[in-house]
Scaffold this motif. Sequence first.
Motif, PDB file in Angstrom:
ATOM      1  N   LYS A  28      47.936  36.206  31.186  1.00  0.00           N
ATOM      2  CA  LYS A  28      47.657  36.087  32.782  1.00  0.00           C
ATOM      3  C   LYS A  28      46.595  35.137  32.696  1.00  0.00           C
ATOM      4  O   LYS A  28      45.211  35.311  31.855  1.00  0.00           O
ATOM      5  CB  LYS A  28      47.073  37.443  33.330  1.00  0.00           C
ATOM      6  CG  LYS A  28      46.783  37.206  34.655  1.00  0.00           C
ATOM      7  CD  LYS A  28      46.504  38.267  35.481  1.00  0.00           C
ATOM      8  CE  LYS A  28      46.004  38.440  36.937  1.00  0.00           C
ATOM      9  NZ  LYS A  28      46.007  39.424  37.585  1.00  0.00           N
ATOM     10  N   GLY A  68      48.819  41.231  45.604  1.00  0.00           N
ATOM     11  CA  GLY A  68      47.652  41.747  45.346  1.00  0.00           C
ATOM     12  C   GLY A  68      46.916  41.985  46.652  1.00  0.00           C
ATOM     13  O   GLY A  68      47.379  43.163  47.366  1.00  0.00           O
ATOM     14  N   SER A  69      46.134  41.203  47.123  1.00  0.00           N
ATOM     15  CA  SER A  69      45.175  41.322  48.357  1.00  0.00           C
ATOM     16  C   SER A  69      46.198  41.579  49.522  1.00  0.00           C
ATOM     17  O   SER A  69      45.542  42.387  50.333  1.00  0.00           O
ATOM     18  CB  SER A  69      44.293  40.222  48.484  1.00  0.00           C
ATOM     19  OG  SER A  69      43.645  39.597  47.367  1.00  0.00           O
ATOM     20  N   ASN A 111      48.996  45.970  32.622  1.00  0.00           N
ATOM     21  CA  ASN A 111      48.043  45.032  32.280  1.00  0.00           C
ATOM     22  C   ASN A 111      46.942  45.587  31.254  1.00  0.00           C
ATOM     23  O   ASN A 111      46.590  46.688  31.476  1.00  0.00           O
ATOM     24  CB  ASN A 111      47.661  44.515  33.650  1.00  0.00           C
ATOM     25  CG  ASN A 111      46.361  43.461  33.745  1.00  0.00           C
ATOM     26  OD1 ASN A 111      45.281  43.755  33.166  1.00  0.00           O
ATOM     27  ND2 ASN A 111      46.677  42.311  34.316  1.00  0.00           N
ATOM     28  N   GLY A 155      47.476  34.876  46.660  1.00  0.00           N
ATOM     29  CA  GLY A 155      47.616  34.604  48.041  1.00  0.00           C
ATOM     30  C   GLY A 155      48.803  34.921  48.482  1.00  0.00           C
ATOM     31  O   GLY A 155      49.158  34.657  49.830  1.00  0.00           O
ATOM     32  N   LYS A 190      46.608  48.597  36.950  1.00  0.00           N
ATOM     33  CA  LYS A 190      45.277  48.288  36.740  1.00  0.00           C
ATOM     34  C   LYS A 190      45.089  47.731  35.266  1.00  0.00           C
ATOM     35  O   LYS A 190      45.646  48.489  34.483  1.00  0.00           O
ATOM     36  CB  LYS A 190      44.571  49.459  37.327  1.00  0.00           C
ATOM     37  CG  LYS A 190      42.899  49.249  37.094  1.00  0.00           C
ATOM     38  CD  LYS A 190      42.673  48.058  38.025  1.00  0.00           C
ATOM     39  CE  LYS A 190      41.002  47.543  37.417  1.00  0.00           C
ATOM     40  NZ  LYS A 190      40.538  46.382  38.158  1.00  0.00           N
ATOM     41  N   GLY A 191      44.345  46.867  35.220  1.00  0.00           N
ATOM     42  CA  GLY A 191      43.920  46.488  33.779  1.00  0.00           C
ATOM     43  C   GLY A 191      43.309  47.593  32.951  1.00  0.00           C
ATOM     44  O   GLY A 191      42.483  48.321  33.173  1.00  0.00           O
ATOM     45  N   SER A 240      48.085  43.167  39.490  1.00  0.00           N
ATOM     46  CA  SER A 240      47.231  44.184  38.679  1.00  0.00           C
ATOM     47  C   SER A 240      45.957  44.396  39.793  1.00  0.00           C
ATOM     48  O   SER A 240      45.262  43.651  40.224  1.00  0.00           O
ATOM     49  CB  SER A 240      46.815  43.685  37.427  1.00  0.00           C
ATOM     50  OG  SER A 240      45.729  44.620  36.624  1.00  0.00           O
ATOM     51  N   ASN A 298      45.527  40.276  30.118  1.00  0.00           N
ATOM     52  CA  ASN A 298      44.540  39.662  30.819  1.00  0.00           C
ATOM     53  C   ASN A 298      43.542  38.916  30.099  1.00  0.00           C
ATOM     54  O   ASN A 298      42.664  39.682  29.392  1.00  0.00           O
ATOM     55  CB  ASN A 298      43.844  40.671  31.812  1.00  0.00           C
ATOM     56  CG  ASN A 298      42.773  40.123  32.724  1.00  0.00           C
ATOM     57  OD1 ASN A 298      42.600  38.886  32.824  1.00  0.00           O
ATOM     58  ND2 ASN A 298      42.179  41.085  33.598  1.00  0.00           N
ATOM     59  N   SER A 343      50.983  34.387  40.881  1.00  0.00           N
ATOM     60  CA  SER A 343      49.787  35.288  41.627  1.00  0.00           C
ATOM     61  C   SER A 343      48.660  34.566  42.215  1.00  0.00           C
ATOM     62  O   SER A 343      48.177  33.809  41.651  1.00  0.00           O
ATOM     63  CB  SER A 343      48.978  36.153  40.536  1.00  0.00           C
ATOM     64  OG  SER A 343      48.063  36.811  40.952  1.00  0.00           O
ATOM     65  N   SER A 355      40.430  36.280  46.124  1.00  0.00           N
ATOM     66  CA  SER A 355      41.777  36.461  46.297  1.00  0.00           C
ATOM     67  C   SER A 355      42.461  36.217  47.613  1.00  0.00           C
ATOM     68  O   SER A 355      41.370  36.082  48.684  1.00  0.00           O
ATOM     69  CB  SER A 355      42.169  37.577  45.359  1.00  0.00           C
ATOM     70  OG  SER A 355      41.707  38.658  46.287  1.00  0.00           O
ATOM     71  N   GLY A 356      43.376  36.286  47.683  1.00  0.00           N
ATOM     72  CA  GLY A 356      44.040  36.302  49.133  1.00  0.00           C
ATOM     73  C   GLY A 356      44.429  34.849  49.576  1.00  0.00           C
ATOM     74  O   GLY A 356      44.509  33.854  48.775  1.00  0.00           O
ATOM     75  N   ASN A 387      36.190  40.132  45.174  1.00  0.00           N
ATOM     76  CA  ASN A 387      36.140  41.534  44.248  1.00  0.00           C
ATOM     77  C   ASN A 387      35.209  41.380  42.865  1.00  0.00           C
ATOM     78  O   ASN A 387      35.302  40.496  42.307  1.00  0.00           O
ATOM     79  CB  ASN A 387      37.294  42.201  44.077  1.00  0.00           C
ATOM     80  CG  ASN A 387      38.044  41.777  42.856  1.00  0.00           C
ATOM     81  OD1 ASN A 387      37.728  42.532  41.719  1.00  0.00           O
ATOM     82  ND2 ASN A 387      38.960  40.810  42.514  1.00  0.00           N
ATOM     83  N   LEU A 408      36.856  45.899  36.184  1.00  0.00           N
ATOM     84  CA  LEU A 408      37.658  46.311  35.179  1.00  0.00           C
ATOM     85  C   LEU A 408      37.455  47.938  35.078  1.00  0.00           C
ATOM     86  O   LEU A 408      37.861  48.611  34.172  1.00  0.00           O
ATOM     87  CB  LEU A 408      38.023  45.621  34.054  1.00  0.00           C
ATOM     88  CG  LEU A 408      38.128  44.308  34.289  1.00  0.00           C
ATOM     89  CD1 LEU A 408      38.334  43.551  32.911  1.00  0.00           C
ATOM     90  CD2 LEU A 408      39.482  44.129  34.829  1.00  0.00           C
TER      91      LEU A 408
HETATM   92  C1  LIG Z   1      40.327  44.656  43.930  1.00  0.00           C
HETATM   93  C2  LIG Z   1      41.210  43.878  42.849  1.00  0.00           C
HETATM   94  C3  LIG Z   1      41.341  44.104  41.317  1.00  0.00           C
HETATM   95  C4  LIG Z   1      41.690  43.311  40.509  1.00  0.00           C
HETATM   96  N1  LIG Z   1      41.785  43.907  39.203  1.00  0.00           N
HETATM   97  C5  LIG Z   1      42.611  43.027  38.279  1.00  0.00           C
HETATM   98  C6  LIG Z   1      42.720  43.530  36.986  1.00  0.00           C
HETATM   99  O1  LIG Z   1      42.243  44.832  36.491  1.00  0.00           O
HETATM  100  N2  LIG Z   1      43.668  42.664  36.007  1.00  0.00           N
HETATM  101  C7  LIG Z   1      43.905  41.652  36.291  1.00  0.00           C
HETATM  102  O2  LIG Z   1      44.303  41.090  35.386  1.00  0.00           O
HETATM  103  N3  LIG Z   1      43.926  41.109  37.519  1.00  0.00           N
HETATM  104  C8  LIG Z   1      43.197  41.968  38.588  1.00  0.00           C
HETATM  105  N4  LIG Z   1      42.814  41.396  39.790  1.00  0.00           N
HETATM  106  C9  LIG Z   1      43.288  39.958  40.064  1.00  0.00           C
HETATM  107  C10 LIG Z   1      44.979  40.322  40.877  1.00  0.00           C
HETATM  108  O3  LIG Z   1      45.765  40.977  40.175  1.00  0.00           O
HETATM  109  C11 LIG Z   1      45.574  38.718  41.367  1.00  0.00           C
HETATM  110  O4  LIG Z   1      45.866  38.222  40.192  1.00  0.00           O
HETATM  111  C12 LIG Z   1      44.411  38.049  42.270  1.00  0.00           C
HETATM  112  O5  LIG Z   1      44.025  38.979  43.225  1.00  0.00           O
HETATM  113  C13 LIG Z   1      45.413  36.997  43.036  1.00  0.00           C
HETATM  114  O6  LIG Z   1      46.309  37.589  43.736  1.00  0.00           O
HETATM  115  P1  LIG Z   1      46.113  37.965  45.447  1.00  0.00           P
HETATM  116  O7  LIG Z   1      45.496  36.754  45.971  1.00  0.00           O
HETATM  117  O8  LIG Z   1      47.596  38.474  45.679  1.00  0.00           O
HETATM  118  O9  LIG Z   1      45.479  39.034  45.499  1.00  0.00           O
HETATM  119  C14 LIG Z   1      42.332  42.279  40.797  1.00  0.00           C
HETATM  120  C15 LIG Z   1      42.132  41.820  42.059  1.00  0.00           C
HETATM  121  C16 LIG Z   1      41.580  42.450  43.122  1.00  0.00           C
HETATM  122  C17 LIG Z   1      41.545  42.031  44.538  1.00  0.00           C
END
Ligand SMILES: Cc1cc2nc3c(=O)[nH]c(=O)nc-3n(C[C@H](O)[C@H](O)[C@H](O)COP(=O)(O)O)c2cc1C
Length: 303
Positions: free
Chosen positions: A164, A264-265, A99, A243, A45-46, A21, A126, A241, A215-216, A69, A73
Motif C-alpha cells: 500500500k 473506506g470513509s 493489513n 474517496g 485494520k492494520g 483497512s 502498509n 483506494s 480521506s473521502g 483521521n 494505528l
Molecule cells: C479511520 C481510518 C483508519 C485507517 N486505518 C488504516 C490502517 O490501519 N492501515 C492502512 O493501511 N490504512 C488505513 N486507513 C486508510 C484507508 O484504508 C484508505 O486507504 C483511505 O482512507 C482512503 O480511502 P477512503 O477515501 O475510501 O477512506 C485508515 C483510514 C481511516 C479513515
Amino acid sequence: MDISVRITPSLTLKNPVLSASGTFAYGEEFSRLFDLSLLGGVVTKGLSLLPKEGNPTPRICETSSGLINAIGLENIGADAFIAEKLPFLRQFDTSIVVNFFGTSEEEYVLMAEKLDIEGISALEMNVSCPNIKKGGIEFGKDPHVLRRLTANVRSATSKPLFVKLSPMVTQIGEMALAAQEGGADALTCANTFPAMAINEKTCRPILGNVTGGLSGPAIKPIALKIVWEVSKQACIPVIASGGITTWRDVVQFLLAGASAVEIGSASLRDPLCFTEIIRGFADYMREKGLKSVSELIGKLKTD
Ligand SMILES: Cc1cc2nc3c(=O)[nH]c(=O)nc-3n(C[C@H](O)[C@H](O)[C@H](O)COP(=O)(O)O)c2cc1C
C-alpha cells in the motif's frame, strides 16, 4: 453474472469491491448489518506485532467532502487477531486481506511470517501511514528501502502480497516499480493525504495528534490520477483506494486501471453502501453487455 476478478493465480475476488483497512475494524460490527460474504474481500485494520494504543483523542474530524483521521494505528496485535478475529472472519465466503505494518524491517518480516497461515487470503503491507512517528511512511518514500523491504517480506510469506503506497512522494511510479521489483503481487493506491483542522474558537488543532490523514470524496480525483499513472507503469494489478463512494466511482477507477477497489470513509457514513455499490456495478456490467470485469480494467479512452 460473473463479476469476479483475478488478482494473482491463487487469488480471485468474487467481485472487485473490498472494505478498506481501518474503517472496517475486523468485520464484526459490519457483519451485524449485512452478510460479509457479499464482499469481494475484507481488508482488516492494520496489525502490528504487539497491540498498539494509538494516538490521543480526538482522532477523527469531518471536513469538506471528507474526514481527517489520526488513529495512530491502534490495533489488537497479530496474536490476538489470529486467535480471536480470524476464526470469526473465516465463517464468511470472502477473501481475507490482512493489513500490517512494522516499526523496523525485521518486524515487517516477522509479521509476514506470523501471518503466513491458513485462512488468510493475502497480505497488504502498509508503508504509507502518515499518522505515526515510527513505521509507515518512512518505509514508503525511498525506492531502495521499499524494494529491499518488499523483497524481504516477499521471501517470508507464501501469500499474495499487496504493497500500500503513499501518495506523498514525488514519483509514485518509481515507488510502484520498486515494490514490483521487490516481488509485490499488487499495489494498493493509495493511503490518506497529510492534513489538519483548526478550531478557531479555542485556537487549537482539532485532532489530538495535531495533523492526520485526509480521506473521502475530497481525495477521489487525486487518487484516480494516481491509479491511472501507476497502472500505466506497473505490470501488476492495482487496487484503488481514495474517496470511492458509489458504483460509478468503481467503474471510473477500473477504467483508470484498477483491478479492484477498497471502500473506506464512505462506509463510515453509510455502512450498507457496499451492497448498493456491488449491485449498481453488476447492473452497469449487465446493461453494457460486459461478460468480464477485465473488459473494463484500464480501458480508459484517451485518443
Ligand atoms: C479511520 C481510518 C483508519 C485507517 N486505518 C488504516 C490502517 O490501519 N492501515 C492502512 O493501511 N490504512 C488505513 N486507513 C486508510 C484507508 O484504508 C484508505 O486507504 C483511505 O482512507 C482512503 O480511502 P477512503 O477515501 O475510501 O477512506 C485508515 C483510514 C481511516 C479513515
